[in-house]
Design an enzyme around this catalytic site. Structure first.
Site, PDB file in Angstrom:
ATOM      1  N   GLU A  61       0.898  -1.223   0.074  1.00 49.79           N
ATOM      2  CA  GLU A  61      -0.062   0.000   0.010  1.00 49.79           C
ATOM      3  C   GLU A  61       0.962   1.178  -0.167  1.00 49.79           C
ATOM      4  O   GLU A  61       1.969   1.143   0.523  1.00 49.79           O
ATOM      5  CB  GLU A  61      -0.946   0.084   1.222  1.00 49.79           C
ATOM      6  CG  GLU A  61      -1.603   1.424   1.261  1.00 49.79           C
ATOM      7  CD  GLU A  61      -2.845   1.244   2.164  1.00 49.79           C
ATOM      8  OE1 GLU A  61      -2.838   0.685   3.361  1.00 49.79           O
ATOM      9  OE2 GLU A  61      -3.885   2.046   2.185  1.00 49.79           O
TER      10      GLU A  61
ATOM     11  N   CYS B 280      -6.619   0.837   2.730  1.00 51.75           N
ATOM     12  CA  CYS B 280      -7.603   2.179   2.500  1.00 51.75           C
ATOM     13  C   CYS B 280      -7.545   2.745   1.464  1.00 51.75           C
ATOM     14  O   CYS B 280      -8.249   3.542   1.099  1.00 51.75           O
ATOM     15  CB  CYS B 280      -7.404   2.833   3.994  1.00 51.75           C
ATOM     16  SG  CYS B 280      -8.081   1.943   5.309  1.00 51.75           S
TER      17      CYS B 280
ATOM     18  N   ASN C 147     -11.947  -3.280  -0.100  1.00 51.06           N
ATOM     19  CA  ASN C 147     -10.699  -3.427   0.609  1.00 51.06           C
ATOM     20  C   ASN C 147     -11.297  -3.859   2.211  1.00 51.06           C
ATOM     21  O   ASN C 147     -11.728  -4.999   2.087  1.00 51.06           O
ATOM     22  CB  ASN C 147      -9.816  -2.381   0.889  1.00 51.06           C
ATOM     23  CG  ASN C 147      -8.824  -2.312   2.285  1.00 51.06           C
ATOM     24  OD1 ASN C 147      -8.118  -3.299   2.202  1.00 51.06           O
ATOM     25  ND2 ASN C 147      -8.728  -1.497   2.782  1.00 51.06           N
ATOM     26  N   GLU C 148     -11.250  -3.194   3.089  1.00 48.29           N
ATOM     27  CA  GLU C 148     -11.551  -3.553   4.574  1.00 48.29           C
ATOM     28  C   GLU C 148     -12.938  -3.003   4.922  1.00 48.29           C
ATOM     29  O   GLU C 148     -13.330  -2.351   5.857  1.00 48.29           O
ATOM     30  CB  GLU C 148     -10.701  -2.999   5.379  1.00 48.29           C
ATOM     31  CG  GLU C 148     -10.415  -3.532   6.830  1.00 48.29           C
ATOM     32  CD  GLU C 148      -9.329  -2.772   7.804  1.00 48.29           C
ATOM     33  OE1 GLU C 148      -8.377  -3.449   8.149  1.00 48.29           O
ATOM     34  OE2 GLU C 148      -9.798  -1.451   7.874  1.00 48.29           O
TER      35      GLU C 148
HETATM   36  O1  AHR Z   1      -2.394  -1.423   6.730  1.00 48.06           O
HETATM   37  C1  AHR Z   1      -2.744  -0.330   7.355  1.00 48.06           C
HETATM   38  C2  AHR Z   1      -4.400  -0.223   7.117  1.00 48.06           C
HETATM   39  O2  AHR Z   1      -4.763  -1.105   7.960  1.00 48.06           O
HETATM   40  C3  AHR Z   1      -5.041  -0.513   5.861  1.00 48.06           C
HETATM   41  O3  AHR Z   1      -4.732   0.388   4.697  1.00 48.06           O
HETATM   42  C4  AHR Z   1      -6.172  -0.953   6.018  1.00 48.06           C
HETATM   43  O4  AHR Z   1      -6.818  -1.775   5.311  1.00 48.06           O
HETATM   44  C5  AHR Z   1      -6.029  -1.414   7.614  1.00 48.06           C
HETATM   45  O5  AHR Z   1      -7.112  -0.692   8.298  1.00 48.06           O
END
Ligand code: AHR
Length: 688
Positions: free
Chosen positions: A56, A253, A404-405
């Site tokens: 990322e 993110c 993603n999350e």
């Molecule tokens: O790894 C850092 C962040 O942690 C990532 O962007 C996200 O997916 C998670 O909240």
């Protein structure tokens, strides 16, 4: 960015315990712990891509890191257009120092800088770029400077480019001449005479009058595979050395953005590098304690480069796509379902138009187009773009992540049509779905249940927790159902203080706890198909999130203890799980001893992994049950430190790294003494 869901006690402060005691069993007071590895009962196959990388653009991982462009804000297109730049010797020498947007270099790249110098003004006139917390240059190395220039009224016929040190010393100088009244690209190579971590680039105008400059790039010639827009060699090498099974990109993110308009749009990251427009990095101001207002994404490292990197390091590409949701920790904006659009009217007019909230269909189409970009023939519209960038052969994309999350009903209702559309067009594409940010709780349970019903292939689970949690949950997947989606342990890292704390450190306590947890991933390879530590990279001068797997400055880099743990697993993943039994039942983690084993049928080896989370050495006697013919010696790789707070650093990059040794094997039994606080991989020839 997240409130930790629990605050378990900090890892016990273990007393420093003498010298490391690993190696073949010596005289021990305690009786050895007896383990049995059932070599004759191989279990589930270990996914050949089991251990991979989570990339990322956080912590200046791309610009200022893996992507080695040295000039920050080379096109003057950031919101505050002069980020990274300053006028030489103050504005007094420059009548004008402005960013303009008429008649730019290209339709997208509108802004450029106009400099006007006064006749007779003292000192140098021009501008200087600070780089990403400085520019790293090496003695004898060459750097390609390129820029566009257009001459205005006056006598500015060229400039002198200087790579300059902190004390003003010139490390490389090159004149550039021949400016005309039309935009033209100029290129010159600068060879550095010294090594410096924090140099800068000066462009000193020759003559007086007006000149326009744009797309100012200083790029090292020494890149991975010597590519002109290539990546930083030391960092790629560290990644490749891990033999990663997959490369997840671009996050994290960053996929989501704080708002939908700030989401990651892969189509904006391909094609001519000079035409890729920067976007604010969502980590820019996320943490007040680590605010980095100058953090943008130049997209010099874009989707083509990610695919190419995956190919270079032998990893399966795993792009993660926005599912029509901005980060739920931020605005949580939602793309309307189907073809509706909240602004700008129905699909035909509004979707994707400036100012409109694009509908979900736009996001789905982006995913379908991405598969064509990666895999389509060069004759297809998106395949043609890949071919034009230099890769006519497909990238052989097999997996994509949808969201993603994300969490909650909004995710599940968007995931369903999204996954259906992808499967309808590309039935063999494997889809990664999200279980949300927490590895337990109501939202997690609901998501896991629904994704199971939807027959999701991989569910991405994330765990950021204290080291204790990792050791306590080493049996997490022992309890999982054997049917249903596979698990992608897509983001995890032990946090020495708390989630998101700037005081978190990459200690051995964190890494050894991850190693203990990973015995459970390996033992349950029938359930867990992929795993990746997160985040991957961090610039020591510009990070937002800690801990991270690999740290770097402008010249050097090092792997944390967690890096070596990941690497030891990846290089010893084997082909099939072998059952392990220990005293206290089959459960691992008994008395802080953790174990797993695999057969490596390719090498013909049996591989046993052991974590001794104890300040005492521990003797083990391992029966390799059913092994027909074993070698007389085995090979051990050991990471051990009596001090659980041990960390690596730029000064001591390998303070804690695996050490190799050999040990004796007697019949089908091997006796070994595990060092205090150690992670040990024992390899014995004997399967063939
Ligand atoms: O790894 C850092 C962040 O942690 C990532 O962007 C996200 O997916 C998670 O909240």
């Amino acid at each position: 960015m997240r409130t930790p869901s629990r605050f378990p006690a900090l890892a016990p402060g273990l007393a420093l315990f003498g010298a490391l005691a690993g190696g073949p069993a010596g005289a021990q007071t305690a009786a050895p712990v007896a383990l049995t590895v059932q070599v004759n009962k191989p279990g589930a196959a270990v996914n050949k891509n089991m251990y991979g990388l989570f990339f990322e653009d956080i912590n200046f991982a791309a610009d200022g890191g893996l992507y080695p462009e040295l000039v920050k804000n080379k096109s003057f297109e950031t919101d505050a257009a002069l980020i990274g730049w300053k006028a030489l010797q103050g504005a007094a020498n420059l009548d004008a120092y402005a960013v303009r947007n008429e008649q730019g270099v290209s339709a997208t790249n509108k802004h450029y800088v106009r400099l006007t110098t006064r006749a007779g003004a003292p000192g140098e006139a021009g501008l200087e770029n600070e780089g990403f917390r400085g520019m790293g240059v090496k003695a004898g190395a060459e750097y390609t400077l390129s820029f566009y220039a257009r001459r205005g009224p006056g006598s500015v016929g060229g400039l002198t480019a200087v790579i300059v040190g902190e004390k003003g010393q010139a490390l490389a100088t090159a004149p550039v001449t021949g400016f005309t009244d039309q935009w033209q690209k100029y290129t010159v190579v600068l060879k550095a005479t010294g090594t410096l971590n924090k140099a800068s680039l000066k462009l000193v105008l020759n003559g007086t009058g007006t000149v326009d400059l744009d797309v100012i790039s200083l790029f090292p010639k020494d890149t991975w595979k010597g590519r002109p827009n290539g990546l930083r060699t030391d960092l790629v090498q560290l990644l490749k050395d891990m033999q990663p099974g997959f490369l997840r990109f671009p996050g994290g993110c960053i996929v989501e953005g704080r708002t939908l308009s700030e989401r990651y749009q892969w189509k904006e990251t391909i094609g001519d590098v000079a035409a890729r427009m920067p976007l604010i990095n969502r980590w820019n101001m996320e943490f007040k304690h680590r605010s980095t207002p100058d953090y943008y994404q130049s997209f010099g490292l874009g989707f083509y480069e990610y695919f190419q990197l995956a190919e270079d390091i032998g990893a399966e590409p795993l792009p993660i796509l926005n599912v029509g949701m901005a980060c739920q920790f931020n605005s949580g904006e939602l793309a309307p379902m189907g073809t509706a659009s909240t602004k700008g009217g129905p699909n035909a007019e509004g979707a994707g138009a400036p100012g409109a909230d694009p509908s979900l269909d736009v996001f789905i189409q982006d995913a379908l187009d991405l598969v064509e970009f990666a895999n389509g023939p060069a004759s297809s519209p998106w395949g043609a773009k890949r071919a034009a960038m230099g890769h006519p052969a497909p990238f052989n994309l097999k997996m994509i992540g949808i969201g993603n999350e994300q969490w909650g009903p909004q995710y599940l209702e968007r995931y369903e049509p999204f996954a259906k559309a992808v499967k309808a067009k590309y039935p063999s594409m494997e889809i990664v779905s999200s279980a949300g940010p927490s590895p337990d709780g109501e939202l997690f349970d609901k998501a896991s249940k629904r994704l199971g019903e939807l027959k999701a292939e991989y569910v991405d689970e994330h765990y950021y927790a204290l080291p204790d949690w990792f050791r306590q949950h080493a049996d997490r997947y022992d309890k999982y159902p054997r049917t249903g989606p596979k698990i992608f342990a897509g983001e995890y890292a032990a946090q020495s203080v708390a989630i998101g704390s700037p005081d978190n450190k990459n200690t051995w306590d964190c890494a050894i706890s991850e190693a203990a947890f990973m015995t459970g991933l390996e033992r349950n390879a029938d359930v867990v198909g992929m795993a990746s530590y997160a985040p991957l990279l961090a610039n020591v001068d510009a990070w937002q999130w800690t801990p991270d797997m690999i740290w770097f400055d402008n010249l050097n880099s090092y792997g944390s203890p967690s890096y070596y743990v990941q690497k030891m697993y990846a290089l010893n993943k084997g082909t099939n799980v072998l059952p392990v039994t220990m005293p206290g039942g089959a459960k691992n983690g008994t008395d802080n001893l953790f174990a797993s084993a695999v057969a490596d049928d390719k090498a013909g080896d049996v591989v046993v992994k052991l974590v001794n989370y104890s300040s005492s050495p521990r003797a083990v006697k391992i029966n390799l049950a059913g092994a027909k013919k074993l070698g007389k010696t085995g090979r051990a790789q050991v990471m051990a430190s009596a001090d659980l707070q041990t960390q690596n650093s730029l000064k001591e990059p390998q303070k804690l790294a695996p050490q190799q040794s050999t040990f004796a094997v007697s019949g089908t039994t091997l006796s070994y003494t595990l060092a205090p606080n150690s992670f040990t991989v024992l390899r014995v020839a004997g399967k063939k």
